[in-house]
Write a protein that holds these residues in place. Structure first.
Motif, PDB file in Angstrom:
ATOM      1  N   CYS A  41       1.202  -1.060   0.022  1.00  0.00           N
ATOM      2  CA  CYS A  41       0.026  -0.032  -0.132  1.00  0.00           C
ATOM      3  C   CYS A  41       0.695   1.163   0.071  1.00  0.00           C
ATOM      4  N   TYR A  42       0.592   2.170  -1.296  1.00  0.00           N
ATOM      5  CA  TYR A  42       1.360   3.296  -1.116  1.00  0.00           C
ATOM      6  C   TYR A  42       0.632   4.495  -0.846  1.00  0.00           C
ATOM      7  N   TYR A  43       1.137   5.303  -0.149  1.00  0.00           N
ATOM      8  CA  TYR A  43       0.463   6.472   0.409  1.00  0.00           C
ATOM      9  C   TYR A  43       1.368   7.639  -0.099  1.00  0.00           C
ATOM     10  N   TYR A  44       0.620   8.972  -0.637  1.00  0.00           N
ATOM     11  CA  TYR A  44       1.052   9.954  -1.215  1.00  0.00           C
ATOM     12  C   TYR A  44       1.756  10.623   0.014  1.00  0.00           C
ATOM     13  N   ASN A  45       1.553  10.813   1.196  1.00  0.00           N
ATOM     14  CA  ASN A  45       2.036  11.559   2.194  1.00  0.00           C
ATOM     15  C   ASN A  45       2.730  10.753   3.187  1.00  0.00           C
ATOM     16  N   SER A  46       3.886  11.152   3.886  1.00  0.00           N
ATOM     17  CA  SER A  46       4.496  10.307   4.801  1.00  0.00           C
ATOM     18  C   SER A  46       3.468  10.186   5.929  1.00  0.00           C
ATOM     19  N   PHE A  52      -3.914   6.813  -1.288  1.00  0.00           N
ATOM     20  CA  PHE A  52      -3.329   5.553  -1.186  1.00  0.00           C
ATOM     21  C   PHE A  52      -3.740   4.729  -2.570  1.00  0.00           C
ATOM     22  N   TYR A  53      -2.926   3.714  -2.606  1.00  0.00           N
ATOM     23  CA  TYR A  53      -3.242   2.808  -3.703  1.00  0.00           C
ATOM     24  C   TYR A  53      -2.524   1.327  -3.330  1.00  0.00           C
ATOM     25  N   GLY A  54      -3.334   0.209  -3.315  1.00  0.00           N
ATOM     26  CA  GLY A  54      -2.804  -0.956  -3.072  1.00  0.00           C
ATOM     27  C   GLY A  54      -2.600  -1.845  -4.200  1.00  0.00           C
ATOM     28  N   GLU A  64      -0.910   3.892 -12.536  1.00  0.00           N
ATOM     29  CA  GLU A  64      -1.844   3.857 -11.463  1.00  0.00           C
ATOM     30  C   GLU A  64      -1.879   5.087 -10.798  1.00  0.00           C
ATOM     31  N   ARG A  65      -3.033   5.481 -10.225  1.00  0.00           N
ATOM     32  CA  ARG A  65      -3.165   6.669  -9.444  1.00  0.00           C
ATOM     33  C   ARG A  65      -3.570   6.493  -8.331  1.00  0.00           C
ATOM     34  N   PHE A  66      -3.227   7.367  -7.511  1.00  0.00           N
ATOM     35  CA  PHE A  66      -3.830   7.257  -6.123  1.00  0.00           C
ATOM     36  C   PHE A  66      -5.261   7.770  -5.865  1.00  0.00           C
ATOM     37  N   GLY A  74      -5.661  11.214  -7.308  1.00  0.00           N
ATOM     38  CA  GLY A  74      -5.716  11.338  -8.652  1.00  0.00           C
ATOM     39  C   GLY A  74      -4.331  11.693  -9.144  1.00  0.00           C
ATOM     40  N   MET A  75      -3.108  11.865  -8.269  1.00  0.00           N
ATOM     41  CA  MET A  75      -1.840  11.742  -8.765  1.00  0.00           C
ATOM     42  C   MET A  75      -1.268  10.528  -9.014  1.00  0.00           C
ATOM     43  N   LEU A  76      -0.177  10.267 -10.008  1.00  0.00           N
ATOM     44  CA  LEU A  76       0.346   8.932 -10.444  1.00  0.00           C
ATOM     45  C   LEU A  76       1.080   8.450  -9.196  1.00  0.00           C
ATOM     46  N   VAL A  77       0.976   7.148  -8.966  1.00  0.00           N
ATOM     47  CA  VAL A  77       1.485   6.517  -7.703  1.00  0.00           C
ATOM     48  C   VAL A  77       3.250   6.749  -7.988  1.00  0.00           C
TER      49      VAL A  77
END
Length: 136
Positions: A41-46, A52-54, A64-66, A74-77
């Protein structure tokens, strides 16, 4: 009697198969806005915040976009993540390059943990792969 039993078994097999087909899409749905068990799971912020995106499989990150709401929606992962949560029993390696080789830089995230990406990989993530042995 044999025909009735065979028919019952056939009906049960079809019901099980239909149930499997009905369940499989949600179990596989590790996309924008989802962060499920066994995902990376990736998160945009710390600190596990923001959109997020899994990911349910090892991959080079491409278009893939958050999702899930919050800052970064909507930002790219790829090249925009700050935190990664490893919801899997294997160590997750996040790579700087799409080749999954750790040629320039990478970061290992232990099983069942999350962490902020180091200064080299923060906003420079391109791929990931699970490595090592299962840890429960």
């Amino acid at each position: 009697m044999r025909t009735g039993r065979a028919l019952s078994i056939a009906v049960a097999a079809v019901a099980v198969a239909a149930g499997t087909v009905a369940i499989a899409p949600s179990a596989q749905a590790a996309g924008s806005g989802n962060c499920q068990l066994y995902d990376a799971c990736y998160y945009y912020n710390s600190n596990e915040s923001g959109a997020f995106y899994g990911f349910s499989r090892a991959t080079a990150i491409t278009t893939e976009r958050f999702g899930g709401g919050g800052k970064g929606q909507g930002m790219l992962v790829k090249n925009d993540a700050a935190y990664v949560l490893n919801r899997n029993g294997f160590t997750l390696r996040v790579d700087y390059n799409s080749s999954n080789r750790c040629a320039y830089a990478c970061q290992h995230i232990p099983a069942w943990t999350g962490t902020n990406l180091n200064s080299t990989l923060k906003n420079n993530n391109a791929a990931h792969v699970w490595v090592g042995n299962w840890s429960s």
